[in-house]
Design a protein around this motif. Structure first.
Motif, PDB file in Angstrom:
ATOM      1  N   ARG A  82       0.974  -1.414  -0.185  1.00  0.00           N
ATOM      2  CA  ARG A  82       0.070  -0.060  -0.054  1.00  0.00           C
ATOM      3  C   ARG A  82       0.714   1.490   0.029  1.00  0.00           C
ATOM      4  O   ARG A  82       0.285   2.304  -0.129  1.00  0.00           O
ATOM      5  CB  ARG A  82      -0.941  -0.005   1.302  1.00  0.00           C
ATOM      6  CG  ARG A  82      -2.151  -0.929   1.074  1.00  0.00           C
ATOM      7  CD  ARG A  82      -3.221  -0.521   2.431  1.00  0.00           C
ATOM      8  NE  ARG A  82      -3.908  -1.740   2.467  1.00  0.00           N
ATOM      9  CZ  ARG A  82      -4.637  -1.669   3.614  1.00  0.00           C
ATOM     10  NH1 ARG A  82      -4.787  -0.551   4.280  1.00  0.00           N
ATOM     11  NH2 ARG A  82      -5.451  -2.624   3.889  1.00  0.00           N
ATOM     12  N   ASP A 102       4.485   6.188  -4.909  1.00  0.00           N
ATOM     13  CA  ASP A 102       3.786   6.399  -3.529  1.00  0.00           C
ATOM     14  C   ASP A 102       2.441   6.932  -3.567  1.00  0.00           C
ATOM     15  O   ASP A 102       2.183   7.965  -4.235  1.00  0.00           O
ATOM     16  CB  ASP A 102       4.814   7.360  -2.724  1.00  0.00           C
ATOM     17  CG  ASP A 102       4.281   7.324  -1.093  1.00  0.00           C
ATOM     18  OD1 ASP A 102       2.937   7.589  -0.823  1.00  0.00           O
ATOM     19  OD2 ASP A 102       4.972   6.904  -0.394  1.00  0.00           O
ATOM     20  N   PRO A 103       1.508   5.910  -3.312  1.00  0.00           N
ATOM     21  CA  PRO A 103       0.235   6.416  -3.809  1.00  0.00           C
ATOM     22  C   PRO A 103      -0.457   7.881  -2.840  1.00  0.00           C
ATOM     23  O   PRO A 103      -1.346   8.379  -3.528  1.00  0.00           O
ATOM     24  CB  PRO A 103      -0.711   5.406  -3.480  1.00  0.00           C
ATOM     25  CG  PRO A 103       0.256   4.610  -2.266  1.00  0.00           C
ATOM     26  CD  PRO A 103       1.518   4.827  -2.685  1.00  0.00           C
ATOM     27  N   ASP A 104       0.196   8.173  -1.918  1.00  0.00           N
ATOM     28  CA  ASP A 104      -0.212   9.407  -1.284  1.00  0.00           C
ATOM     29  C   ASP A 104       0.672  10.475  -1.592  1.00  0.00           C
ATOM     30  O   ASP A 104       0.242  11.770  -1.102  1.00  0.00           O
ATOM     31  CB  ASP A 104      -0.283   9.065   0.351  1.00  0.00           C
ATOM     32  CG  ASP A 104      -0.950   7.905   0.683  1.00  0.00           C
ATOM     33  OD1 ASP A 104      -2.224   8.178  -0.064  1.00  0.00           O
ATOM     34  OD2 ASP A 104      -0.858   7.295   1.594  1.00  0.00           O
ATOM     35  N   ARG A 105       1.726  10.369  -2.332  1.00  0.00           N
ATOM     36  CA  ARG A 105       2.698  11.303  -2.299  1.00  0.00           C
ATOM     37  C   ARG A 105       3.311  11.821  -3.741  1.00  0.00           C
ATOM     38  O   ARG A 105       3.446  12.902  -4.258  1.00  0.00           O
ATOM     39  CB  ARG A 105       3.810  11.557  -1.290  1.00  0.00           C
ATOM     40  CG  ARG A 105       3.295  11.221   0.260  1.00  0.00           C
ATOM     41  CD  ARG A 105       4.431  11.482   1.040  1.00  0.00           C
ATOM     42  NE  ARG A 105       4.709   9.711   1.339  1.00  0.00           N
ATOM     43  CZ  ARG A 105       5.853   9.319   1.994  1.00  0.00           C
ATOM     44  NH1 ARG A 105       6.385   9.841   2.812  1.00  0.00           N
ATOM     45  NH2 ARG A 105       5.949   7.906   1.847  1.00  0.00           N
TER      46      ARG A 105
END
Length: 136
Positions: A82, A102-105
């Motif tokens: 994740r 990086d899925p959030d950044r």
């Protein structure tokens, strides 16, 4: 007690302005499943530092990824994560395409020509990290 030294699990660079480093940032604590790390990405258009973890149960998967890359095949690591994911695509001419996701950044693609012995160096890095963490 030995002084703690960061371990670079991944250190790829073209020797000029493109690099990808995945480095531990603190000593591994016994009975912990992970070690704190940072991913450093440098290019002429990106200078990023991403805080992350290296999960010890993903080290065998990294070993398998290195085997595949040594055979000239694509590899991604860690699979199904994740968090931070790295993708490697070796080209026949020695060029290596990399993708850091990086899925959030951040998602960024890089390209560089690593030294011929880069797989061997990364296998040694893997063993250094295993030794530092007391892993077999």
């Amino acid at each position: 007690m030995n002084e703690w030294v960061p371990v670079d699990l991944i250190h790829l660079s073209d020797g000029r302005d493109v690099s990808l480093v995945l480095r531990t940032v603190e000593r591994h604590e016994p009975r912990r499943a992970r070690v704190r790390a940072e991913c450093l990405i440098t290019t002429d258009f990106v200078n990023a530092r991403l805080q992350t973890d290296i999960w010890l149960d993903h080290l065998e998967e990294w070993e398998e990824a290195l085997r595949r890359l040594g055979a000239g095949e694509d590899a991604g690591w860690p699979q199904g994560s994740r968090g931070l994911e790295l993708y490697f695509h070796p080209h026949e001419d020695g060029w290596l395409s990399l993708s850091v996701h990086d899925p959030d950044r951040l998602t960024v693609a890089l390209g560089l020509r690593p030294p011929a012995e880069w797989i061997d160096e990364h296998e040694a890095n893997l063993q250094r990290l295993r030794d530092a963490c007391g892993e077999p």
